[in-house]
Structure formats: C-alpha cells, structure tokens
Design a protein around this motif. Structure first.
Motif, PDB file in Angstrom:
ATOM      1  N   GLN A 314       0.848  -1.359   0.040  1.00 29.85           N
ATOM      2  CA  GLN A 314       0.072   0.010   0.046  1.00 29.85           C
ATOM      3  C   GLN A 314       0.763   1.307  -0.054  1.00 29.85           C
ATOM      4  OE1 GLN A 314      -2.105   1.033   3.656  1.00 29.85           O
ATOM      5  NE2 GLN A 314      -3.977   1.649   2.399  1.00 29.85           N
ATOM      6  N   LYS A 315       1.802   1.338   1.024  1.00 29.97           N
ATOM      7  CA  LYS A 315       2.748   2.567   1.075  1.00 29.97           C
ATOM      8  C   LYS A 315       3.701   2.714  -0.480  1.00 29.97           C
ATOM      9  CE  LYS A 315       3.259   1.659   6.081  1.00 29.97           C
ATOM     10  NZ  LYS A 315       4.241   1.322   7.110  1.00 29.97           N
ATOM     11  N   GLU A 316       4.061   1.583  -1.023  1.00 31.22           N
ATOM     12  CA  GLU A 316       4.797   1.756  -2.214  1.00 31.22           C
ATOM     13  C   GLU A 316       4.076   2.166  -3.208  1.00 31.22           C
ATOM     14  OE1 GLU A 316       8.571  -1.341  -1.105  1.00 31.22           O
ATOM     15  OE2 GLU A 316       6.719  -2.015  -2.413  1.00 31.22           O
ATOM     16  N   GLY A 317       2.568   1.949  -3.127  1.00 29.94           N
ATOM     17  CA  GLY A 317       1.647   2.364  -4.256  1.00 29.94           C
ATOM     18  C   GLY A 317       1.608   3.961  -4.266  1.00 29.94           C
ATOM     19  N   PHE A 318       2.063   4.679  -3.152  1.00 26.18           N
ATOM     20  CA  PHE A 318       2.100   5.894  -3.361  1.00 26.18           C
ATOM     21  C   PHE A 318       3.461   6.610  -3.925  1.00 26.18           C
ATOM     22  CE2 PHE A 318      -1.016   5.274   0.436  1.00 26.18           C
ATOM     23  CZ  PHE A 318      -1.979   5.766  -0.227  1.00 26.18           C
ATOM     24  N   GLY A 319       4.360   5.892  -4.187  1.00 20.75           N
ATOM     25  CA  GLY A 319       5.521   6.183  -4.889  1.00 20.75           C
ATOM     26  C   GLY A 319       6.740   6.286  -3.814  1.00 20.75           C
ATOM     27  N   GLY A 320       6.327   5.597  -2.627  1.00 17.78           N
ATOM     28  CA  GLY A 320       7.575   5.742  -1.427  1.00 17.78           C
ATOM     29  C   GLY A 320       8.273   4.457  -1.782  1.00 17.78           C
ATOM     30  N   ARG A 321       9.445   4.718  -1.266  1.00 17.29           N
ATOM     31  CA  ARG A 321      10.492   3.412  -1.415  1.00 17.29           C
ATOM     32  C   ARG A 321      11.361   3.513   0.049  1.00 17.29           C
ATOM     33  NH1 ARG A 321       7.932   2.579  -4.884  1.00 17.29           N
ATOM     34  NH2 ARG A 321       8.040   1.800  -7.290  1.00 17.29           N
ATOM     35  N   ALA A 322      12.220   2.575   0.204  1.00 16.35           N
ATOM     36  CA  ALA A 322      12.787   1.981   1.424  1.00 16.35           C
ATOM     37  C   ALA A 322      13.584   2.922   2.010  1.00 16.35           C
ATOM     38  CB  ALA A 322      13.515   0.686   1.104  1.00 16.35           C
ATOM     39  N   VAL A 323      13.498   3.120   3.395  1.00 18.79           N
ATOM     40  CA  VAL A 323      14.370   3.714   4.295  1.00 18.79           C
ATOM     41  C   VAL A 323      14.378   2.852   5.578  1.00 18.79           C
ATOM     42  CG1 VAL A 323      15.109   5.417   5.720  1.00 18.79           C
ATOM     43  CG2 VAL A 323      13.885   6.182   3.384  1.00 18.79           C
ATOM     44  N   CYS A 324      15.829   2.194   5.726  1.00 21.79           N
ATOM     45  CA  CYS A 324      16.169   1.349   6.842  1.00 21.79           C
ATOM     46  C   CYS A 324      16.323   2.127   8.205  1.00 21.79           C
ATOM     47  CB  CYS A 324      17.226   0.725   6.677  1.00 21.79           C
ATOM     48  SG  CYS A 324      17.301  -0.715   5.291  1.00 21.79           S
ATOM     49  N   TYR A 325      15.459   1.478   9.254  1.00 19.28           N
ATOM     50  CA  TYR A 325      15.845   1.767  10.436  1.00 19.28           C
ATOM     51  C   TYR A 325      16.641   0.624  11.076  1.00 19.28           C
ATOM     52  CZ  TYR A 325      12.350   5.561  10.607  1.00 19.28           C
ATOM     53  OH  TYR A 325      11.363   6.727  10.117  1.00 19.28           O
ATOM     54  N   ASP A 326      17.883   0.887  11.729  1.00 20.66           N
ATOM     55  CA  ASP A 326      18.843  -0.009  11.959  1.00 20.66           C
ATOM     56  C   ASP A 326      18.890   0.089  13.587  1.00 20.66           C
ATOM     57  OD1 ASP A 326      19.130  -0.993   9.563  1.00 20.66           O
ATOM     58  OD2 ASP A 326      20.998  -0.254   9.283  1.00 20.66           O
ATOM     59  N   THR A 327      19.182  -1.034  14.127  1.00 27.67           N
ATOM     60  CA  THR A 327      19.442  -1.140  15.669  1.00 27.67           C
ATOM     61  C   THR A 327      20.854  -1.957  15.920  1.00 27.67           C
ATOM     62  OG1 THR A 327      17.238  -1.155  16.504  1.00 27.67           O
ATOM     63  CG2 THR A 327      19.071  -2.093  18.136  1.00 27.67           C
ATOM     64  N   TYR A 328      21.665  -1.293  16.295  1.00 26.32           N
ATOM     65  CA  TYR A 328      23.275  -2.053  16.590  1.00 26.32           C
ATOM     66  C   TYR A 328      23.140  -2.699  17.804  1.00 26.32           C
ATOM     67  CZ  TYR A 328      24.329   0.407  12.024  1.00 26.32           C
ATOM     68  OH  TYR A 328      24.508   0.584  10.857  1.00 26.32           O
ATOM     69  N   SER A 329      23.985  -3.685  17.871  1.00 26.75           N
ATOM     70  CA  SER A 329      24.517  -4.526  19.230  1.00 26.75           C
ATOM     71  C   SER A 329      25.810  -4.191  19.267  1.00 26.75           C
ATOM     72  CB  SER A 329      24.083  -5.739  19.147  1.00 26.75           C
ATOM     73  OG  SER A 329      24.606  -6.567  20.012  1.00 26.75           O
ATOM     74  N   VAL A 330      26.298  -3.453  20.181  1.00 30.79           N
ATOM     75  CA  VAL A 330      27.688  -3.039  20.309  1.00 30.79           C
ATOM     76  C   VAL A 330      28.476  -3.659  21.736  1.00 30.79           C
ATOM     77  CG1 VAL A 330      29.158  -1.066  20.345  1.00 30.79           C
ATOM     78  CG2 VAL A 330      27.127  -1.097  19.104  1.00 30.79           C
ATOM     79  N   SER A 331      29.584  -4.136  21.651  1.00 33.24           N
ATOM     80  CA  SER A 331      30.273  -4.495  22.885  1.00 33.24           C
ATOM     81  C   SER A 331      31.679  -4.604  22.538  1.00 33.24           C
ATOM     82  CB  SER A 331      29.822  -5.922  23.491  1.00 33.24           C
ATOM     83  OG  SER A 331      30.388  -6.924  22.274  1.00 33.24           O
ATOM     84  N   ASP A 332      32.484  -4.787  23.574  1.00 38.21           N
ATOM     85  CA  ASP A 332      33.967  -4.697  23.565  1.00 38.21           C
ATOM     86  C   ASP A 332      34.617  -5.654  24.428  1.00 38.21           C
ATOM     87  OD1 ASP A 332      36.831  -3.363  23.872  1.00 38.21           O
ATOM     88  OD2 ASP A 332      36.260  -2.441  22.166  1.00 38.21           O
ATOM     89  N   THR A 333      35.635  -6.253  24.143  1.00 37.70           N
ATOM     90  CA  THR A 333      36.149  -7.223  25.195  1.00 37.70           C
ATOM     91  C   THR A 333      36.638  -6.473  26.355  1.00 37.70           C
ATOM     92  OG1 THR A 333      38.090  -7.259  23.767  1.00 37.70           O
ATOM     93  CG2 THR A 333      36.890  -9.006  23.548  1.00 37.70           C
ATOM     94  N   SER A 334      36.980  -5.195  26.263  1.00 40.14           N
ATOM     95  CA  SER A 334      37.742  -4.506  27.186  1.00 40.14           C
ATOM     96  C   SER A 334      36.423  -4.207  28.378  1.00 40.14           C
ATOM     97  CB  SER A 334      38.282  -3.253  26.848  1.00 40.14           C
ATOM     98  OG  SER A 334      37.259  -2.300  26.319  1.00 40.14           O
ATOM     99  N   LEU A 335      35.140  -4.248  27.975  1.00 43.48           N
ATOM    100  CA  LEU A 335      34.024  -3.700  28.881  1.00 43.48           C
ATOM    101  C   LEU A 335      33.523  -5.176  29.704  1.00 43.48           C
ATOM    102  CD1 LEU A 335      32.190  -1.528  26.441  1.00 43.48           C
ATOM    103  CD2 LEU A 335      33.626  -0.912  28.386  1.00 43.48           C
ATOM    104  N   MET A 336      34.135  -6.248  29.135  1.00 44.84           N
ATOM    105  CA  MET A 336      33.380  -7.504  29.751  1.00 44.84           C
ATOM    106  C   MET A 336      34.183  -8.014  31.256  1.00 44.84           C
ATOM    107  SD  MET A 336      31.184  -8.131  27.811  1.00 44.84           S
ATOM    108  CE  MET A 336      30.728  -7.617  25.935  1.00 44.84           C
ATOM    109  N   SER A 337      33.226  -8.275  32.226  1.00 47.82           N
ATOM    110  CA  SER A 337      33.841  -8.678  33.511  1.00 47.82           C
ATOM    111  C   SER A 337      34.444 -10.092  33.326  1.00 47.82           C
ATOM    112  CB  SER A 337      32.498  -8.561  34.373  1.00 47.82           C
ATOM    113  OG  SER A 337      31.599  -9.383  33.850  1.00 47.82           O
ATOM    114  N   LYS A 338      33.686 -10.746  32.255  1.00 53.74           N
ATOM    115  CA  LYS A 338      34.513 -12.023  31.975  1.00 53.74           C
ATOM    116  C   LYS A 338      34.657 -11.914  30.533  1.00 53.74           C
ATOM    117  CE  LYS A 338      32.542 -14.836  35.569  1.00 53.74           C
ATOM    118  NZ  LYS A 338      31.570 -16.080  35.898  1.00 53.74           N
ATOM    119  N   PRO A 339      35.957 -11.871  29.864  1.00 54.49           N
ATOM    120  CA  PRO A 339      35.997 -11.801  28.288  1.00 54.49           C
ATOM    121  C   PRO A 339      35.351 -12.950  27.560  1.00 54.49           C
ATOM    122  CG  PRO A 339      38.096 -11.503  29.702  1.00 54.49           C
ATOM    123  CD  PRO A 339      36.988 -11.850  30.673  1.00 54.49           C
ATOM    124  N   LEU A 340      34.977 -12.469  26.275  1.00 56.01           N
ATOM    125  CA  LEU A 340      34.057 -13.164  25.499  1.00 56.01           C
ATOM    126  C   LEU A 340      34.989 -14.436  25.094  1.00 56.01           C
ATOM    127  CD1 LEU A 340      31.501 -10.983  23.610  1.00 56.01           C
ATOM    128  CD2 LEU A 340      31.154 -12.397  25.613  1.00 56.01           C
TER     129      LEU A 340
END
Length: 340
Positions: A314-340
């Motif tokens: 329905q939305k693309e029928g109005f001439g709309g096209r895709a825009v992505c909404y991303d969610t990132y999962s972020v970590s770092d070994t230096s932050l871990m109480s027990k290294p991964l």
C-alpha cells in the motif's frame, strides 16, 4: 612510524578534550535548545517527549562537552542491567550532534563513551541511529565511529520504512491508489484537521485488536497529552463521509526535513470509499509541501523484522521507497567482566 605516532598523539589530545556528563533535570533547557539547533535532532528527542514515559525507563542520557565546555552532542539513553540503550523508548535515538563536529571528534566521543561505560560497569550498547531522512545536514559520523571504537558491532535488527521524497520528482502512484482518490471524490469524502483523538483512537484500537490482538503504543491519555504539549508537531487529520470519521492519520512533524505518519487507520466504510488514499493525497500535495520527506513508517513486525507485505504494498503504491531503521548491538572485550 612518525605519522602513526603523530596520529596517536592527536587522538590522545582529543580524548582529553571530550568529557561526558550524565543528564539531570536541571539540564532540560540546555538539552532542548541543543536538540533544536542540531543537525539530526527531532522533537521526539526533546525532554518533554522523552520523559512522558520516564517511569518505564531508567534514564541515562549523556551530554558531551569539548575542552571549552561547549555542548557538542547529546545521547538519549537508558540503562537496563549492564546494557546502555539509545533509546529503548524511542524509534531512534542515536548521537545528536552539532553541525560543526567532524568525524575525528565524533570518533573520540565514542572512545570517551567506551571509557564512561567501563567506569559505570556497563558491558553492551544498543544503538539506534536517527535515519538519514531526518538529517538537516549529513550526520553519519556515528556509524563510522562505532566500528572504529568497539571491536564487536553487528546489526541486531533492520526495520524497513517507506518514504516519499517531496522536494524532487516523484514516482507516479499506482493506478490502484489513483483510483482510490477518484473514488473518494465520488463518495463525497472530505479531509480536515481535527483534535478529536478520542474518535480516532477507538477506530485505531478496534483495528489493531481485530488484526493483531494488540493496542497502540500510546494510550489515548498519552497521545492527547503529547499533542497538547507539541501542538505544532503532533497533528491529526481525518477523512469524513457525511460528517462521520472513516479514516485518520496522526502525523508527527519530526523536524523541518521530515513528516512522519505515526498512526494510520480506517473503518471498513472508509476503506471501501478510498478515504485513506484521499488523506495521503491531501497531506503530500497540500499540507507537507515544504518538507523534504514524507515517511510512512515501518512495515516490519516483531523482533525478527518480518515484512508485512500488504502494508508495504500500500505504501509503495504512493511512490514511496525503502528507508532502513537499524539497531546495532555493540560491545567490546575491554568492557566485559568475563572476556568473551
């Protein structure tokens, strides 16, 4: 080797320049003023909007200052356990930046953020950047900086929205949508702005309950209170047949760049009369002629971002096209109480 040493020294100086302060209520005026002038802020990141559901989230929003004590960025955020999220209560909520900050400075902001997280015992970051259609000036320095500063960055989820560019030649509407506008005219559908959230909320809630056994994210009381607090940003448009409301769209005028349809709903009578087609036509041709984008919102559902094919069709029928909404999962070994 000399060039590498000079780069290290430069980065070390920048690290020392950036310092982070935890937000508290006395910073409200400073925060709001900054967001309004930023290159990627929207009214959803103002404190009166963020704090309407403060009882549900442990706020951990941050302010970033340079060596001259100038506020150069803010991060809407909350804490849950050992995870910092930006922001669980918002569709997006990444780093909000001053137009003058450079990629190097933003990179050092993330180095400073990682040090702050370690000091606070936080091990992971859930990061939802503001999509580019809400940027008044290019603002993707954060996407580069994430990968430079953390050793584990992945896309946790990718939702797809549909947007119409309003300031450039647009794709033609599908014949089905054009036919809907003509049908609405034959059925005497008229469109006007209204404050009758009660009538629309019943229509919306009935539809969501019947189709998905769910309810709107906002209660009627919440959306009414927010609309009263942000009358220039939250607006309700409804389509009427013989003075009966048969369809409606709650618009979020996020900023000068983009208008976003937060809620869309119709009665069976409205669907058969082409009321939603008439509503969208009115909004994109008469109301939002100065914005750069009209964003229909997400067509994905659930944690696995399943595509609702009927909705996006329905939305693309109005001439709309895709825009992505991303969610990132972020970590770092230096932050871990027990290294991964």
């Amino acid at each position: 080797m000399l060039a590498g040493l000079l780069l290290f020294l430069l980065l070390h100086v920048l690290w020392e320049m950036i310092h982070i302060q935890r937000y508290n209520s006395t910073d409200k005026a400073l925060w709001d003023s900054f967001v309004k002038k930023s290159k990627n802020g929207t009214f959803l990141l103002l404190r009166d909007y963020m704090d309407y559901h403060s009882d549900r989230f442990h706020d951990a929003s941050l302010l970033f200052f340079d060596e001259k004590e100038r506020l150069t960025a803010v991060l809407p955020a909350n804490i849950r356990g050992k995870r910092l999220a930006s922001h669980d209560g918002l569709t997006y909520g990444g780093l909000v930046m001053d137009s003058h900050v450079t990629t190097s400075v933003v990179t050092e902001m993330f180095h400073a953020l990682k040090r702050w997280m370690k000091d606070e015992g936080i091990e992971t970051l859930r990061y939802k950047p503001t999509p580019y259609i809400y940027h008044s000036y290019p603002a993707e320095e954060d996407l580069y900086a994430l990968l430079q500063c953390f050793d584990r960055v992945s896309i946790e989820s990718r939702d797809v929205s549909t947007a119409i560019p309003l300031c450039q030649p647009r794709l033609p509407w599908r014949e089905l949508r054009r036919r809907g506008v003509r049908k609405a005219a034959r059925n005497g559908i008229c469109v006007r702005e209204t404050k009758d959230f009660t009538a629309f909320w019943k229509m919306l809630d009935d539809n969501l309950h019947a189709k998905y056994a769910t309810h709107p994210v906002h209660t009627l009381e919440e959306i009414t209170r927010l609309a009263e607090s942000f009358p220039e940003n939250i607006r309700l448009f409804m389509a009427y047949k013989d003075d009966r409301g048969v369809a409606g769209i709650v618009m979020y005028e996020a900023n000068a760049m983009t208008a976003h349809s937060q809620y869309i709903s119709s009665t069976p009578e409205g669907r058969s009369a082409g009321a939603l087609d008439a509503l969208v036509h009115h909004l994109v041709t008469e109301v939002y002629t100065s914005q750069a984008f009209f964003d229909f919102g997400k067509s994905t559902e659930g944690d696995d971002s399943r595509l609702n094919a009927n909705l996006i069709f329905q939305k693309e029928g109005f001439g709309g096209r895709a825009v992505c909404y991303d969610t990132y999962s972020v970590s770092d070994t230096s932050l871990m109480s027990k290294p991964l």
